[in-house]
Design a protein around this motif. Structure first.
Motif, PDB file in Angstrom:
ATOM      1  N   THR A 190      39.523  32.830  40.986  1.00  0.00           N
ATOM      2  CA  THR A 190      39.811  34.191  41.423  1.00  0.00           C
ATOM      3  C   THR A 190      38.632  34.838  41.877  1.00  0.00           C
ATOM      4  O   THR A 190      37.479  35.027  41.115  1.00  0.00           O
ATOM      5  N   VAL A 246      36.589  38.454  42.965  1.00  0.00           N
ATOM      6  CA  VAL A 246      36.894  39.763  42.660  1.00  0.00           C
ATOM      7  C   VAL A 246      35.781  40.447  43.431  1.00  0.00           C
ATOM      8  O   VAL A 246      34.613  40.368  43.518  1.00  0.00           O
ATOM      9  N   PRO A 261      33.498  44.522  40.190  1.00  0.00           N
ATOM     10  CA  PRO A 261      33.737  43.221  40.399  1.00  0.00           C
ATOM     11  C   PRO A 261      33.353  42.265  39.237  1.00  0.00           C
ATOM     12  O   PRO A 261      33.984  41.472  38.585  1.00  0.00           O
ATOM     13  N   TRP A 310      35.378  43.176  35.917  1.00  0.00           N
ATOM     14  CA  TRP A 310      36.810  42.582  36.238  1.00  0.00           C
ATOM     15  C   TRP A 310      36.602  41.042  36.094  1.00  0.00           C
ATOM     16  O   TRP A 310      37.508  40.427  35.540  1.00  0.00           O
ATOM     17  N   ALA A 311      35.403  40.580  36.717  1.00  0.00           N
ATOM     18  CA  ALA A 311      35.507  38.976  36.646  1.00  0.00           C
ATOM     19  C   ALA A 311      35.350  38.424  35.303  1.00  0.00           C
ATOM     20  O   ALA A 311      35.656  37.758  34.570  1.00  0.00           O
ATOM     21  N   ALA A 364      37.098  33.511  37.165  1.00  0.00           N
ATOM     22  CA  ALA A 364      36.860  34.605  38.196  1.00  0.00           C
ATOM     23  C   ALA A 364      35.586  34.662  38.543  1.00  0.00           C
ATOM     24  O   ALA A 364      34.671  34.645  37.689  1.00  0.00           O
ATOM     25  N   ALA A 392      32.827  37.383  40.584  1.00  0.00           N
ATOM     26  CA  ALA A 392      32.612  38.517  41.297  1.00  0.00           C
ATOM     27  C   ALA A 392      31.855  38.191  42.468  1.00  0.00           C
ATOM     28  O   ALA A 392      30.677  37.396  42.483  1.00  0.00           O
ATOM     29  N   VAL A 400      41.165  39.585  43.760  1.00  0.00           N
ATOM     30  CA  VAL A 400      41.462  40.978  43.240  1.00  0.00           C
ATOM     31  C   VAL A 400      40.624  41.787  44.047  1.00  0.00           C
ATOM     32  O   VAL A 400      39.506  41.520  44.070  1.00  0.00           O
TER      33      VAL A 400
END
Length: 307
Positions: free
Chosen positions: A3, A5, A19, A22-23, A34, A36, A71
């Motif tokens: 994903t 971010v 980012p 959250w990653a 994930a 960033a 995201v």
């Protein structure tokens, strides 16, 4: 599939740091790979934060493939995102701005939008007790995002939650907030290596008001005189930037962080009229208009814009 971010174009500290935060959370805590990424070069303050906390600079992208899980953080505005964003598989949105509309998802998603000063503040609440697992640099990024977006608690967007979380992070990291914020703002104020066009785009967002499209740029600095000494060349560059970016006009607000006021460059009658209608003031005959107490684009500039 990993994903991606990311935040908005012309990434500031929050759209660079959030980012990464959250990653980290998705990958290390949730076990969901994930990465960033950024939608442009980080500004000077964000670059300082990456270096200060030994954070890897995320790779820069300008497009996302159809079906790519993403995201979105620190924005929900399609104009600030890749052109084909609705072809991506949007998994979640974490933001602190007003809803703009225009995003389309493949199915139900997680959305967290709160009236706080910073995306990282929301992430702190969402991560909760799992933040104890976070390395120092992730906590450092979180603190930096909050101090940047609140202008060290000077911005009217600042809430008690933003302040309390920042102070707790600073205590944990053994960081003196005034000293560290001064370092951040000094880095943000060093714009000597940037062209006029780069300055006008550095921290800017596009808005439509009364049938006109404005590129609203803010330059937050502890040395406004350094920027304002270039006002003539900046105003000469505004029409070109506006045309290239599909806008009718660039509005440049130079935010004096320490004195808590904005100076608007007034290159023509359109900007003069906008200034008078938006801020209930008389622009006079000069090409600069000082707006005492105005420091927030989100809360004090954008909501008041009128044509």
């Amino acid at each position: 599939m990993t994903t991606l971010v990311f935040g908005h174009k012309s990434p500031d500290t929050d759209s660079t740091g959030s980012p990464l935060i959250w990653a980290w959370y998705l990958t290390e805590v949730k076990g969901a790979p994930a990465e960033a990424v950024l939608l442009g070069e980080p500004n000077t303050e964000a670059a300082f934060v990456l270096d200060r906390w030994d954070l890897p600079k995320p790779r820069i992208i300008d497009a996302v493939e159809a079906g790519q899980p993403v995201v979105i953080v620190d924005t929900n505005n399609p104009a600030e995102l890749p052109d084909a964003i609705n072809d991506a598989d949007i998994q979640a949105i974490i933001d602190h701005h007003k809803l703009v509309g225009g995003l389309e998802t493949k199915g139900p998603i997680d959305i967290r939008i709160e009236p706080l000063a910073c995306t990282a503040t929301i992430m702190h609440k969402m991560i909760g007790a799992d933040l104890a697992q976070a390395p120092t640099n992730i906590k450092g990024a979180m603190l930096s995002c909050i101090l940047s977006d609140t202008l060290e608690f000077r911005s009217p967007t600042t809430t008690q939650e933003d302040r309390a979380i920042a102070e707790a992070l600073a205590n944990d990291l053994e960081i003196d907030i005034p000293a560290y914020a001064a370092e951040m703002f000094a880095a943000k104020s060093d714009v000597s290596s940037f062209s006029d066009a780069e300055l006008l785009r550095m921290d800017s967002k596009t808005y439509e008001v009364g049938g006109k499209t404005f590129r609203v740029s803010v330059l937050e600095t502890t040395s406004p005189a350094t920027v304002l000494s270039r006002k003539d060349s900046l105003m000469e560059t505004m029409p070109k930037v506006a045309t290239e970016d599909g806008a009718d006009q660039v509005l440049l607000f130079v935010i004096d962080i320490l004195n808590e006021e904005a100076t608007l460059l007034v290159p023509n009658d359109l900007v003069k009229s906008v200034a008078e209608k938006s801020f209930s003031t008389v622009a006079g005959e000069g090409d600069l208009l000082v707006l005492p107490g105005v420091v927030s684009r989100k809360k004090q500039i954008i909501p008041n814009l009128a044509v």
